[in-house]
Design a protein around this motif. Structure first.
Motif, PDB file in Angstrom:
ATOM      1  N   ARG A   1       0.826  -1.199   0.000  1.00  0.00           N
ATOM      2  CA  ARG A   1       0.000   0.000   0.000  1.00  0.00           C
ATOM      3  C   ARG A   1       0.865   1.256   0.000  1.00  0.00           C
ATOM      4  NH1 ARG A   1      -4.881   2.083   0.922  1.00  0.00           N
ATOM      5  NH2 ARG A   1      -5.053   3.930   2.238  1.00  0.00           N
ATOM      6  N   SER A   2       1.979   1.218   0.721  1.00  0.00           N
ATOM      7  CA  SER A   2       2.849   2.388   0.761  1.00  0.00           C
ATOM      8  C   SER A   2       3.470   2.660  -0.612  1.00  0.00           C
ATOM      9  CB  SER A   2       3.956   2.201   1.803  1.00  0.00           C
ATOM     10  OG  SER A   2       4.717   1.048   1.535  1.00  0.00           O
ATOM     11  N   ASP A   3       3.745   1.612  -1.387  1.00  0.00           N
ATOM     12  CA  ASP A   3       4.229   1.815  -2.753  1.00  0.00           C
ATOM     13  C   ASP A   3       3.172   2.523  -3.595  1.00  0.00           C
ATOM     14  OD1 ASP A   3       6.621   0.351  -2.260  1.00  0.00           O
ATOM     15  OD2 ASP A   3       5.538  -1.519  -2.565  1.00  0.00           O
ATOM     16  N   LEU A   4       1.939   2.103  -3.451  1.00  0.00           N
ATOM     17  CA  LEU A   4       0.880   2.612  -4.306  1.00  0.00           C
ATOM     18  C   LEU A   4       0.517   4.056  -4.001  1.00  0.00           C
ATOM     19  CD1 LEU A   4      -1.408  -0.555  -4.360  1.00  0.00           C
ATOM     20  CD2 LEU A   4       0.058   0.284  -6.194  1.00  0.00           C
ATOM     21  N   VAL A   5       0.626   4.479  -2.755  1.00  0.00           N
ATOM     22  CA  VAL A   5       0.295   5.869  -2.454  1.00  0.00           C
ATOM     23  C   VAL A   5       1.357   6.812  -3.004  1.00  0.00           C
ATOM     24  CG1 VAL A   5      -1.057   5.289  -0.417  1.00  0.00           C
ATOM     25  CG2 VAL A   5       1.369   5.816  -0.162  1.00  0.00           C
ATOM     26  N   ARG A   6       2.562   6.291  -3.256  1.00  0.00           N
ATOM     27  CA  ARG A   6       3.607   7.134  -3.842  1.00  0.00           C
ATOM     28  C   ARG A   6       3.536   7.172  -5.365  1.00  0.00           C
ATOM     29  NH1 ARG A   6       6.868   4.669   0.389  1.00  0.00           N
ATOM     30  NH2 ARG A   6       7.456   2.993  -1.067  1.00  0.00           N
ATOM     31  N   LEU A   7       3.175   6.039  -5.973  1.00  0.00           N
ATOM     32  CA  LEU A   7       3.193   5.928  -7.430  1.00  0.00           C
ATOM     33  C   LEU A   7       1.872   6.387  -8.049  1.00  0.00           C
ATOM     34  CD1 LEU A   7       4.864   2.433  -7.761  1.00  0.00           C
ATOM     35  CD2 LEU A   7       5.770   4.540  -8.757  1.00  0.00           C
ATOM     36  N   PRO A   8       1.905   6.849  -9.300  1.00  0.00           N
ATOM     37  CA  PRO A   8       0.658   7.151 -10.022  1.00  0.00           C
ATOM     38  C   PRO A   8       0.072   5.875 -10.619  1.00  0.00           C
ATOM     39  CG  PRO A   8       2.546   7.773 -11.358  1.00  0.00           C
ATOM     40  CD  PRO A   8       3.100   7.287 -10.051  1.00  0.00           C
ATOM     41  N   VAL A   9      -0.606   5.101  -9.779  1.00  0.00           N
ATOM     42  CA  VAL A   9      -1.242   3.854 -10.195  1.00  0.00           C
ATOM     43  C   VAL A   9      -2.741   3.988  -9.941  1.00  0.00           C
ATOM     44  CG1 VAL A   9      -1.396   1.368  -9.828  1.00  0.00           C
ATOM     45  CG2 VAL A   9       0.817   2.516  -9.666  1.00  0.00           C
TER      46      VAL A   9
ATOM     47  N   SER B   1      -4.693  -2.494 -12.539  1.00  0.00           N
ATOM     48  CA  SER B   1      -3.555  -1.585 -12.680  1.00  0.00           C
ATOM     49  C   SER B   1      -2.362  -2.051 -11.860  1.00  0.00           C
ATOM     50  CB  SER B   1      -3.961  -0.165 -12.267  1.00  0.00           C
ATOM     51  OG  SER B   1      -4.937   0.352 -13.135  1.00  0.00           O
ATOM     52  N   VAL B   2      -2.615  -2.645 -10.697  1.00  0.00           N
ATOM     53  CA  VAL B   2      -1.532  -3.186  -9.888  1.00  0.00           C
ATOM     54  C   VAL B   2      -0.886  -4.367 -10.593  1.00  0.00           C
ATOM     55  CG1 VAL B   2      -0.944  -4.259  -7.683  1.00  0.00           C
ATOM     56  CG2 VAL B   2      -2.602  -2.396  -7.752  1.00  0.00           C
ATOM     57  N   ALA B   3      -1.700  -5.281 -11.123  1.00  0.00           N
ATOM     58  CA  ALA B   3      -1.159  -6.455 -11.810  1.00  0.00           C
ATOM     59  C   ALA B   3      -0.310  -6.055 -13.002  1.00  0.00           C
ATOM     60  CB  ALA B   3      -2.301  -7.368 -12.237  1.00  0.00           C
TER      61      ALA B   3
ATOM     62  N   TYR C   1      -7.074  -2.753   0.720  1.00  0.00           N
ATOM     63  CA  TYR C   1      -5.935  -3.647   0.562  1.00  0.00           C
ATOM     64  C   TYR C   1      -4.691  -3.133   1.284  1.00  0.00           C
ATOM     65  CZ  TYR C   1      -8.686  -5.542  -3.344  1.00  0.00           C
ATOM     66  OH  TYR C   1      -9.669  -6.086  -4.119  1.00  0.00           O
ATOM     67  N   ASP C   2      -3.883  -4.077   1.766  1.00  0.00           N
ATOM     68  CA  ASP C   2      -2.599  -3.749   2.378  1.00  0.00           C
ATOM     69  C   ASP C   2      -1.432  -4.102   1.467  1.00  0.00           C
ATOM     70  OD1 ASP C   2      -0.860  -2.905   4.491  1.00  0.00           O
ATOM     71  OD2 ASP C   2      -0.478  -5.010   4.935  1.00  0.00           O
ATOM     72  N   GLN C   3      -1.448  -5.297   0.883  1.00  0.00           N
ATOM     73  CA  GLN C   3      -0.376  -5.729   0.003  1.00  0.00           C
ATOM     74  C   GLN C   3      -0.945  -6.596  -1.116  1.00  0.00           C
ATOM     75  OE1 GLN C   3       3.054  -7.591   1.768  1.00  0.00           O
ATOM     76  NE2 GLN C   3       3.206  -6.098   3.435  1.00  0.00           N
ATOM     77  N   PHE C   4      -0.199  -6.600  -2.233  1.00  0.00           N
ATOM     78  CA  PHE C   4      -0.512  -7.455  -3.372  1.00  0.00           C
ATOM     79  C   PHE C   4       0.714  -8.274  -3.737  1.00  0.00           C
ATOM     80  CE2 PHE C   4      -3.153  -3.712  -3.765  1.00  0.00           C
ATOM     81  CZ  PHE C   4      -4.397  -4.198  -4.141  1.00  0.00           C
TER      82      PHE C   4
ATOM     83  N   ALA D   1      -3.920 -10.965  -2.784  1.00  0.00           N
ATOM     84  CA  ALA D   1      -3.971  -9.726  -2.000  1.00  0.00           C
ATOM     85  C   ALA D   1      -4.307 -10.038  -0.555  1.00  0.00           C
ATOM     86  CB  ALA D   1      -5.012  -8.772  -2.580  1.00  0.00           C
ATOM     87  N   VAL D   2      -3.868  -9.154   0.342  1.00  0.00           N
ATOM     88  CA  VAL D   2      -4.210  -9.265   1.755  1.00  0.00           C
ATOM     89  C   VAL D   2      -4.774  -7.924   2.202  1.00  0.00           C
ATOM     90  CG1 VAL D   2      -1.911  -8.592   2.583  1.00  0.00           C
ATOM     91  CG2 VAL D   2      -3.387  -9.996   4.031  1.00  0.00           C
ATOM     92  N   ALA D   3      -5.769  -7.969   3.067  1.00  0.00           N
ATOM     93  CA  ALA D   3      -6.456  -6.764   3.521  1.00  0.00           C
ATOM     94  C   ALA D   3      -5.741  -6.133   4.703  1.00  0.00           C
ATOM     95  CB  ALA D   3      -7.896  -7.092   3.892  1.00  0.00           C
ATOM     96  N   ARG D   4      -6.061  -4.870   4.965  1.00  0.00           N
ATOM     97  CA  ARG D   4      -5.506  -4.165   6.120  1.00  0.00           C
ATOM     98  C   ARG D   4      -6.102  -4.729   7.412  1.00  0.00           C
ATOM     99  NH1 ARG D   4      -6.714   1.945   4.361  1.00  0.00           N
ATOM    100  NH2 ARG D   4      -5.572   2.473   6.287  1.00  0.00           N
TER     101      ARG D   4
END
Length: 996
Positions: free
Chosen positions: A142-150, A156-158, A210-213, A234-237
């Motif tokens: 999740r921390s990766d995704l909040v930084r990236l334009p995804v 989009s993650v896949a 989501y927390d991680q993919f 995926a795993v949830a928060r």
């Protein structure tokens, strides 16, 4: 290198204060669906304790006689790990990050503080290499995704992972490693949420849930199956001992979307997108924290969504305004009953109801005219999974899960509810208004429900880690299809004379010159598929540097008809998986790995429904009493008045029950499976950089598709069997005519590689039989990756894939002809459809380059970018018919001479192979974003991210008309090669979040 130095270097590289397996491109280890593991070495008999400070979860085990220890099934998060022996610490406390589906290696030795002070260890995220893994996967947090334009969706993650491309057909989807879009699997907290109706799609939780993919592109271990493509896991928060809360607003106003282009042919507009608009607003609120400190935790969120897109039809004569205003929710509850037993609940809803108001539209003046219809679309449902994790002994651990996945899929309209379809022969006197007020041929509603149970175990026996388990699903489709309108009747009016006898024996009464056939045509029922699998795997630590794993998975699939009888049943699908991982330098910095595996694909439920349902074909006849004029939304229309009933109700074509299906399915059918081989190398360049290269080879075996068997060897040109679900090009055993008297009387075997289709000359002389080609698909790729992990300043990832995807069968769907009825393609309807069909397949993308990164300009400002560049797929010019037969399916031949001749032998054809007409253009997609961060005193922060997707507004064609001929004639299709699919226009997304 001394043992002490070796341990120190391995430990620093493997654990240095918050190491992150979330680095892009890090391969995953053999871990369970929704957690990770920690393993390593320490002194023999040492007591090792791992603790999650945020939740108080603590687990303690004793290292074995060789100093090995392992903590399986750890929830993802930050941990500390210590070791002691005889009351004395063995080395310092380590900080460990447990990421989804990975094993973190931590060697705990007597490394002095003096030694540590000479090493530059910070809290940076390190690109760790998992030397126990043989899989190919990408982890995104999740921390990766909040930084990236995804963009905020799982697709989009896949697509961040190497070798994953977007499907270019009208039905979308994503392709992993050359597979079709209908071969993938999707999981949330261990719950399989894949669409099992046609396998193109999945249930999707609110994105902030989501927390991680983990995106698995190959080599995945034996607890994963039922896929020959890829896996998104995926795993949830979840909550912790600290109360937290937040809110996030996402806005995509319609005027932040660039206009699409309109396209013209011969001066006429055939593709209209300039008036389309998307508009979306999402607001979610969430909270998490302890219910009972160190014991019971919750995470809960609610997301309100308002979507109001609009779209025109292709010619711009109709516009539809959509309105979707639904609330989505998700929650997790975690109960640390004891340090050895944890009970977790995950639940979410993706249920959605969309209303589309349909208007006649004047493109020139951009005005809506009369409202003609309302369309109602219902999707999604509620999903939940309950998981029990237990440390049974020091060496044996267990995880049990039971869950439910729901997906509704129905589309109907106001006209479908109020309007029956009406038709009449030309001789029938007609009114001055349209007949009926709908042209819809069917109304379809479906609810899919998956009930899933699985048990996973890990048992450590010295140098061997045994993993075994059982996975069972019952996939149920409650399906109904019928004609629109009251009663589900389709009215046809025919002329007749008084005293005439009609098909059901009824007689036209005096004074009537026409009659009405009221037909109900329905397929309805509850259809189940039962999937089960056992698996066993041994991970053997042969030496401190070499891991071998050998596993096997035994799958069974049982697709049942509407009466609960097995329709397609396949068992003992043995899938071996072999792999190795060699820590080449013994310090965790360099790895050579490889694996061989077999993967099976189940039959989608659409096959049960379309071919094993209870068909009702009920026909009731009435005298025609003239026309009745009705009105809907200001528009008048006519329906027939029904006079006296004529004769009995005829349901001889289908009485709603399931008939004898033995002649419609191969009783000895083989499953579809794929073999895969991967060889890879990874190396850490320094504490921030790593690189890797790998090669992949995949070969698909078999297909399951419908074939029309028109003759058998026993009966020469006779012995018609009909449409059969079977393996093209293999022996097929069905119930048929064994003594050539025209009546099915026993089991017969047809070798469809040599026979099954009767051939005749123009005079009707029997010429022999033709068989089918076997399906083929191969995928070969070279993949290169370079990664720099995030260190609070910048991160970067680059991947390049060089790939070849060849064969004559894309998979259970056809992208190039836009056919998404999974497992029922045209490819093998008769032997001629796929004749000469070898070549590069639709998902062949020779070159794929992906770049992404983030740079912190200041502590408060970050910029990020994501680039996806890939070459286009092949363009084929499909013909109709072939040199050997008069059938009208798509083919790889075009008629060039004497095409109007009624005698097929006189026609002259020319082969039109796959890819003959070049390739689609390269596509370039650049996403950019800028983020502002403002921490609050006492904790929490404000984050504002502005992201622009397709920044350069590329709208290149990604799909073209590939029908070179649409009928058997001397003419070619004038629209061949015209673009009919494009990159989505640029749009801007603003996300504002506040965390407390």
């Amino acid at each position: 290198m001394s043992s002490k130095a070796w341990n120190m270097r391995r430990t620093v590289l493997g654990t240095a204060l918050g190491l992150a397996l979330a680095a892009f491109g890090a391969p995953s280890a053999h871990a369970a669906n929704n957690d990770g593991s920690v393993a390593g070495h320490t002194q023999a008999g040492a007591v090792v304790t791992v603790t999650n400070p945020a939740t108080g979860l603590t687990r303690t085990i004793t290292a074995d006689g060789e100093g090995n220890y392992r903590f399986p099934f750890l929830p993802v998060g930050q941990y500390t790990i210590t070791a002691s022996k005889d009351g004395q610490p063995v080395g310092p406390t380590r900080n460990v990050t447990v990421a989804l589906g990975t094993t973190t290696t931590v060697d705990l030795g007597a490394v002095s503080a003096t030694n540590l002070s000479t090493i530059n260890v910070t809290s940076s995220v390190l690109p760790v290499i998992d030397v126990s893994s043989t899989e190919s996967a990408t982890i995104v947090s999740r921390s990766d995704l909040v930084r990236l334009p995804v963009d905020q969706n799982v697709t989009s993650v896949a697509l961040l992972a190497p070798g994953v491309v977007k499907g270019d057909a009208g039905f979308g989807g994503i392709s992993f490693g050359g597979s079709s879009v209908a071969e993938n699997a999707f999981y949330v907290n261990g719950l399989n949420v894949t669409d099992f109706y046609n396998r193109n799609g999945f249930s999707e939780a609110p994105f902030a849930f989501y927390d991680q993919f983990q995106v698995k592109t190959g080599g995945y271990s034996v607890e994963f199956g039922r896929t020959t493509g890829g896996v998104v896991n995926a795993v949830a928060r979840s909550g912790t001992n600290e109360f937290k809360a937040g809110t996030e607003l996402t806005m995509e106003p319609g005027n932040w979307h660039s206009r699409g282009h309109d396209y013209y042919f011969d001066g006429e507009r055939y593709y209209t997108s300039s008036r389309d608009r998307d508009s979306l607003t999402k607001l979610n609120v969430w909270a998490s924290g302890p219910i009972v400190k160190d014991k019971l935790f919750f995470f809960a969120m609610y997301e309100a969504r308002g979507a109001s897109p609009r779209n025109t039809d292709d010619v711009g004569a109709v516009i539809t305004d959509h309105n979707s205003n639904q609330g989505f929710w998700g929650t997790t509850i975690d109960w640390n009953i004891t340090d050895s037993n944890v009970l977790s609940l995950m639940a979410f809803s993706d249920k959605n109801h969309d209303v589309g108001d349909v208007y006649d539209y004047d493109y020139a003046t951009d005005t809506r005219e009369a409202k003609t219809n309302e369309v109602y679309t219902d999707t999604g449902g509620r999903n939940w999974a309950l998981t029990w994790t237990s440390y049974l002994t020091n060496d044996l651990s267990m995880k049990l899960m039971y869950g439910r996945n729901e997906r509704e899929a129905s589309v109907n309209s106001q006209r479908d509810i109020e309007c029956n379809r009406v038709a009449a022969t030309a001789a029938v006197s007609r009114p001055d208004v349209p007949l009926g007020c709908t042209t819809s041929s069917s109304v379809i509603g479906r609810t899919d429900t998956r009930k899933q149970a699985r048990a996973d175990f890990e048992w450590t026996l010295g140098d061997h880690l045994l993993r075994f388990g059982y996975d069972h699903e019952v996939d149920t489709s409650d399906y109904a299809r019928h004609y629109p309108g009251p009663g589900g009747y389709y009215y046809n009016v025919y002329t007749a004379n008084p005293g005439d006898t009609i098909s059901n024996g009824g007689v036209i009464p005096p004074g009537y010159t026409a009659y009405v056939r009221a037909r109900r045509y329905e397929i309805a029922g509850v259809f189940q598929t039962k999937n089960a699998a056992y698996y066993l795997e041994d991970n053997w630590q042969v030496t401190p540097n070499l891991v071998l794993n050998a596993g096997v998975r035994n799958d069974s699939f049982d697709n049942q008809d509407a009466e609960g009888r097995s329709y397609i049943k396949m068992s003992r699908q043995i899938a071996p998986r072999l792999g190795f991982s060699w820590d080449m330098k013994g310090d965790g910095s360099t790895k050579l790995f490889g694996n061989l595996g077999r993967y099976f694909l189940p039959v989608a439920n659409v096959i049960n429904i379309k071919q094993a349902g209870g068909l009702l074909d009920e026909r009731t006849y009435y005298a025609f009493d003239g026309w009745e004029i009705l009105e809907l939304n200001g528009t008048q229309y006519a329906v027939p008045r029904l006079g006296p009933q004529l004769g009995p109700v005829d349901n001889s074509q289908g009485d709603g029950t399931v008939g004898d299906l033995r002649s419609e399915v191969d009783r000895n059918m083989d499953p579809v499976y794929q073999d895969e081989a991967i060889l890879g190398f990874q190396q850490m360049i320094n504490s921030s950089w790593s690189w890797g290269v790998s090669g992949t080879y995949r070969k698909l075996h078999n297909a399951i598709d419908d074939m029309e068997i028109s003759a058998t060897a026993q009966c020469g040109g006779d012995g018609y069997v009909g449409w059969v679900m079977a393996n093209p090009g293999k022996k097929v055993t069905v119930w048929g005519d064994t003594n050539c008297d025209g009546t099915p009387d026993g089991w017969l075997t047809v070798d469809t590689s040599k026979e099954g289709w009767a051939m005749y000359d123009a005079d009707g002389n029997y010429l022999g039989q033709r068989g089918w080609v076997k399906p083929k698909r191969t995928y070969t790729s070279l993949e290169f990756q370079l990664d720099r992990a995030w260190d609070e300043k910048w991160s970067f990832n680059a991947s390049y894939v060089l790939a070849w995807n060849r064969g004559n069968a894309e998979g259970p769907v056809n992208s190039d002809t836009n056919f998404d009825d999974t497992g029922r393609t045209e490819n093998f309807d008769d032997p001629w459809v796929n004749l000469g069909g070898d070549g590069y397949l639709p998902n062949d993308r020779r070159h794929q380059l992906k770049l992404r990164g983030v740079y912190a300009l200041t502590p408060h400002w970050q910029i990020g970018g994501d680039v996806d560049i890939h070459s286009g797929g092949p363009i084929t010019g499909f013909g109709v018919g072939n040199p050997y037969d008069a059938t009208n399916y798509h083919s790889y031949f075009i008629c060039v001479q004497n095409c109007d001749s009624p005698v097929s032998e006189e026609r002259v054809y020319e082969r039109s192979p796959r890819g003959k007409y070049g390739r689609l253009p390269w596509t370039y997609t650049l996403n950019g974003g800028i983020t502002y961060l403002l921490p609050f005193e006492g904790g929490g922060n404000l984050r504002v991210k502005l992201a622009v997707y397709n920044l350069l507004n590329q709208q290149r064609k990604v799909r073209v008309d590939q029908d070179l001929q649409t009928d058997i004639s001397n003419e070619t299709n004038p629209t061949f090669g015209l673009p009919i699919g494009f990159q989505s226009p640029r749009f801007t997304q603003l996300t504002v979040s506040v965390d407390f």
